[in-house]
Design a protein around this motif. Sequence first.
Motif, PDB file in Angstrom:
ATOM      1  N   LEU A  83     -19.507  -3.527   3.390  1.00 29.57           N
ATOM      2  CA  LEU A  83     -20.050  -3.087   4.681  1.00 29.57           C
ATOM      3  C   LEU A  83     -20.155  -4.240   5.668  1.00 29.57           C
ATOM      4  CD1 LEU A  83     -22.995  -0.842   3.476  1.00 29.57           C
ATOM      5  CD2 LEU A  83     -20.864  -0.078   4.524  1.00 29.57           C
ATOM      6  N   PRO A  84     -19.926  -3.966   6.954  1.00 32.51           N
ATOM      7  CA  PRO A  84     -20.205  -4.988   7.966  1.00 32.51           C
ATOM      8  C   PRO A  84     -21.699  -5.328   7.953  1.00 32.51           C
ATOM      9  CG  PRO A  84     -19.006  -3.135   8.913  1.00 32.51           C
ATOM     10  CD  PRO A  84     -19.397  -2.735   7.527  1.00 32.51           C
ATOM     11  N   ARG A  85     -22.026  -6.564   8.223  1.00 32.19           N
ATOM     12  CA  ARG A  85     -23.436  -6.991   8.204  1.00 32.19           C
ATOM     13  C   ARG A  85     -24.313  -6.159   9.125  1.00 32.19           C
ATOM     14  NH1 ARG A  85     -24.800 -12.722   6.463  1.00 32.19           N
ATOM     15  NH2 ARG A  85     -22.911 -13.278   5.313  1.00 32.19           N
ATOM     16  N   SER A  86     -23.770  -5.755  10.250  1.00 32.31           N
ATOM     17  CA  SER A  86     -24.579  -4.982  11.207  1.00 32.31           C
ATOM     18  C   SER A  86     -25.074  -3.672  10.605  1.00 32.31           C
ATOM     19  CB  SER A  86     -23.770  -4.697  12.471  1.00 32.31           C
ATOM     20  OG  SER A  86     -22.617  -3.939  12.156  1.00 32.31           O
ATOM     21  N   ILE A  87     -24.331  -3.118   9.672  1.00 31.17           N
ATOM     22  CA  ILE A  87     -24.749  -1.875   9.013  1.00 31.17           C
ATOM     23  C   ILE A  87     -25.723  -2.188   7.887  1.00 31.17           C
ATOM     24  CG2 ILE A  87     -23.989   0.080   7.613  1.00 31.17           C
ATOM     25  CD1 ILE A  87     -21.337  -0.086   9.111  1.00 31.17           C
ATOM     26  N   GLY A  88     -25.400  -3.174   7.085  1.00 30.42           N
ATOM     27  CA  GLY A  88     -26.203  -3.505   5.916  1.00 30.42           C
ATOM     28  C   GLY A  88     -27.613  -3.951   6.236  1.00 30.42           C
ATOM     29  N   GLY A  90     -29.637  -2.493   8.352  1.00 31.13           N
ATOM     30  CA  GLY A  90     -30.455  -1.384   8.822  1.00 31.13           C
ATOM     31  C   GLY A  90     -31.260  -0.743   7.711  1.00 31.13           C
ATOM     32  N   GLU A  91     -32.127   0.196   8.073  1.00 30.68           N
ATOM     33  CA  GLU A  91     -32.887   0.912   7.055  1.00 30.68           C
ATOM     34  C   GLU A  91     -31.968   1.915   6.369  1.00 30.68           C
ATOM     35  OE1 GLU A  91     -35.488   4.289   8.961  1.00 30.68           O
ATOM     36  OE2 GLU A  91     -35.835   2.403  10.041  1.00 30.68           O
ATOM     37  N   LEU A  92     -32.279   2.230   5.115  1.00 29.28           N
ATOM     38  CA  LEU A  92     -31.391   3.039   4.279  1.00 29.28           C
ATOM     39  C   LEU A  92     -31.006   4.369   4.905  1.00 29.28           C
ATOM     40  CD1 LEU A  92     -32.699   2.508   0.645  1.00 29.28           C
ATOM     41  CD2 LEU A  92     -30.523   1.767   1.622  1.00 29.28           C
ATOM     42  N   SER A  93     -31.950   5.079   5.494  1.00 29.39           N
ATOM     43  CA  SER A  93     -31.623   6.395   6.043  1.00 29.39           C
ATOM     44  C   SER A  93     -30.602   6.281   7.172  1.00 29.39           C
ATOM     45  CB  SER A  93     -32.880   7.116   6.528  1.00 29.39           C
ATOM     46  OG  SER A  93     -33.527   6.371   7.535  1.00 29.39           O
ATOM     47  N   ARG A  94     -30.645   5.198   7.949  1.00 30.17           N
ATOM     48  CA  ARG A  94     -29.657   4.999   9.036  1.00 30.17           C
ATOM     49  C   ARG A  94     -28.320   4.533   8.482  1.00 30.17           C
ATOM     50  NH1 ARG A  94     -32.129   3.621  14.654  1.00 30.17           N
ATOM     51  NH2 ARG A  94     -29.925   3.864  15.059  1.00 30.17           N
ATOM     52  N   VAL A  95     -28.360   3.681   7.467  1.00 29.49           N
ATOM     53  CA  VAL A  95     -27.123   3.211   6.830  1.00 29.49           C
ATOM     54  C   VAL A  95     -26.353   4.401   6.267  1.00 29.49           C
ATOM     55  CG1 VAL A  95     -26.221   1.865   4.885  1.00 29.49           C
ATOM     56  CG2 VAL A  95     -28.035   0.914   6.310  1.00 29.49           C
ATOM     57  N   ALA A  96     -27.069   5.344   5.671  1.00 30.45           N
ATOM     58  CA  ALA A  96     -26.434   6.508   5.051  1.00 30.45           C
ATOM     59  C   ALA A  96     -25.693   7.374   6.057  1.00 30.45           C
ATOM     60  CB  ALA A  96     -27.484   7.341   4.326  1.00 30.45           C
ATOM     61  N   GLU A  97     -26.073   7.323   7.322  1.00 30.88           N
ATOM     62  CA  GLU A  97     -25.428   8.144   8.347  1.00 30.88           C
ATOM     63  C   GLU A  97     -24.089   7.569   8.805  1.00 30.88           C
ATOM     64  OE1 GLU A  97     -26.591  11.081   8.883  1.00 30.88           O
ATOM     65  OE2 GLU A  97     -28.333  10.615   7.659  1.00 30.88           O
ATOM     66  N   ASP A  98     -23.828   6.322   8.507  1.00 26.08           N
ATOM     67  CA  ASP A  98     -22.578   5.679   8.915  1.00 26.08           C
ATOM     68  C   ASP A  98     -21.488   6.021   7.904  1.00 26.08           C
ATOM     69  OD1 ASP A  98     -20.479   3.546   9.142  1.00 26.08           O
ATOM     70  OD2 ASP A  98     -21.843   2.829  10.711  1.00 26.08           O
ATOM     71  N   ARG A  99     -20.365   6.543   8.377  1.00 33.09           N
ATOM     72  CA  ARG A  99     -19.276   6.959   7.476  1.00 33.09           C
ATOM     73  C   ARG A  99     -18.796   5.826   6.589  1.00 33.09           C
ATOM     74  NH1 ARG A  99     -14.888   4.550   9.015  1.00 33.09           N
ATOM     75  NH2 ARG A  99     -14.566   4.016  11.192  1.00 33.09           N
ATOM     76  N   ARG A 100     -18.943   4.579   7.059  1.00 32.70           N
ATOM     77  CA  ARG A 100     -18.482   3.438   6.262  1.00 32.70           C
ATOM     78  C   ARG A 100     -19.309   3.249   5.003  1.00 32.70           C
ATOM     79  NH1 ARG A 100     -18.145  -0.412  11.447  1.00 32.70           N
ATOM     80  NH2 ARG A 100     -20.030   0.793  11.818  1.00 32.70           N
ATOM     81  N   PHE A 101     -20.549   3.738   4.994  1.00 31.69           N
ATOM     82  CA  PHE A 101     -21.363   3.651   3.782  1.00 31.69           C
ATOM     83  C   PHE A 101     -20.763   4.535   2.688  1.00 31.69           C
ATOM     84  CE2 PHE A 101     -24.869   5.139   1.067  1.00 31.69           C
ATOM     85  CZ  PHE A 101     -25.236   3.918   0.522  1.00 31.69           C
ATOM     86  N   ALA A 102     -20.442   5.776   3.018  1.00 27.66           N
ATOM     87  CA  ALA A 102     -19.825   6.678   2.038  1.00 27.66           C
ATOM     88  C   ALA A 102     -18.499   6.106   1.554  1.00 27.66           C
ATOM     89  CB  ALA A 102     -19.621   8.063   2.647  1.00 27.66           C
ATOM     90  N   GLU A 103     -17.698   5.576   2.472  1.00 27.87           N
ATOM     91  CA  GLU A 103     -16.423   4.969   2.087  1.00 27.87           C
ATOM     92  C   GLU A 103     -16.651   3.822   1.108  1.00 27.87           C
ATOM     93  OE1 GLU A 103     -14.653   3.785   5.780  1.00 27.87           O
ATOM     94  OE2 GLU A 103     -14.254   5.851   6.394  1.00 27.87           O
ATOM     95  N   ALA A 104     -17.672   2.990   1.364  1.00 33.08           N
ATOM     96  CA  ALA A 104     -17.968   1.849   0.486  1.00 33.08           C
ATOM     97  C   ALA A 104     -18.413   2.330  -0.895  1.00 33.08           C
ATOM     98  CB  ALA A 104     -19.033   0.957   1.119  1.00 33.08           C
ATOM     99  N   VAL A 105     -19.197   3.407  -0.939  1.00 30.04           N
ATOM    100  CA  VAL A 105     -19.627   3.952  -2.233  1.00 30.04           C
ATOM    101  C   VAL A 105     -18.422   4.445  -3.020  1.00 30.04           C
ATOM    102  CG1 VAL A 105     -20.939   5.807  -3.362  1.00 30.04           C
ATOM    103  CG2 VAL A 105     -21.969   4.515  -1.479  1.00 30.04           C
ATOM    104  N   TYR A 106     -17.524   5.178  -2.351  1.00 30.43           N
ATOM    105  CA  TYR A 106     -16.328   5.675  -3.040  1.00 30.43           C
ATOM    106  C   TYR A 106     -15.459   4.512  -3.531  1.00 30.43           C
ATOM    107  CZ  TYR A 106     -17.460  10.302  -1.176  1.00 30.43           C
ATOM    108  OH  TYR A 106     -18.075  11.491  -0.882  1.00 30.43           O
ATOM    109  N   LYS A 107     -15.255   3.503  -2.699  1.00 23.42           N
ATOM    110  CA  LYS A 107     -14.458   2.341  -3.103  1.00 23.42           C
ATOM    111  C   LYS A 107     -15.099   1.609  -4.272  1.00 23.42           C
ATOM    112  CE  LYS A 107     -12.312   1.406   1.369  1.00 23.42           C
ATOM    113  NZ  LYS A 107     -12.265   0.486   2.522  1.00 23.42           N
TER     114      LYS A 107
END
Length: 127
Positions: A83-88, A90-107
């Motif tokens: 994840l980009p630092r700007s996303i990481g 943030g608070e968890l509930s906001r991080v979860a809303e970013d599509r890149r979080f789901a992509e990172a979990v799948y990867k």
Amino acid sequence: MDAMRASQFAILLIEQRHDSAGLIATDILRNSKVWLLDIGLESSMDDGELIATRLITPGSFSMTAGVNVPFEIEMLEAICALLPRSIGNGELSRVAEDRRFAEAVYKAGLMDGVMDKMAYLDLPDRA
């Protein structure tokens, strides 16, 4: 359609079986309870297990949508690295809303090999 548009990516801690059907889980990203109606997961997951998935909530219950990833806490380091630092930061509930979080979990699930544990089976017809 509204429920599909409002779907959310979640990491669920399976708590117990629901009295009627499905599972009771805690969305650990939002610290909220979820009544999960999914026959396949109900028959294959044990209490205390974690899974990452997209949820559709058309009413008082939720359903999984898309790919389920067995989630292990050890995956967090790899997820954060993707994840980009700007996303990481943030608070968890906001991080979860970013599509890149789901992509990172799948990867991370693919890199870690946890997806090798998944099998999608057709359930037998109930007569």
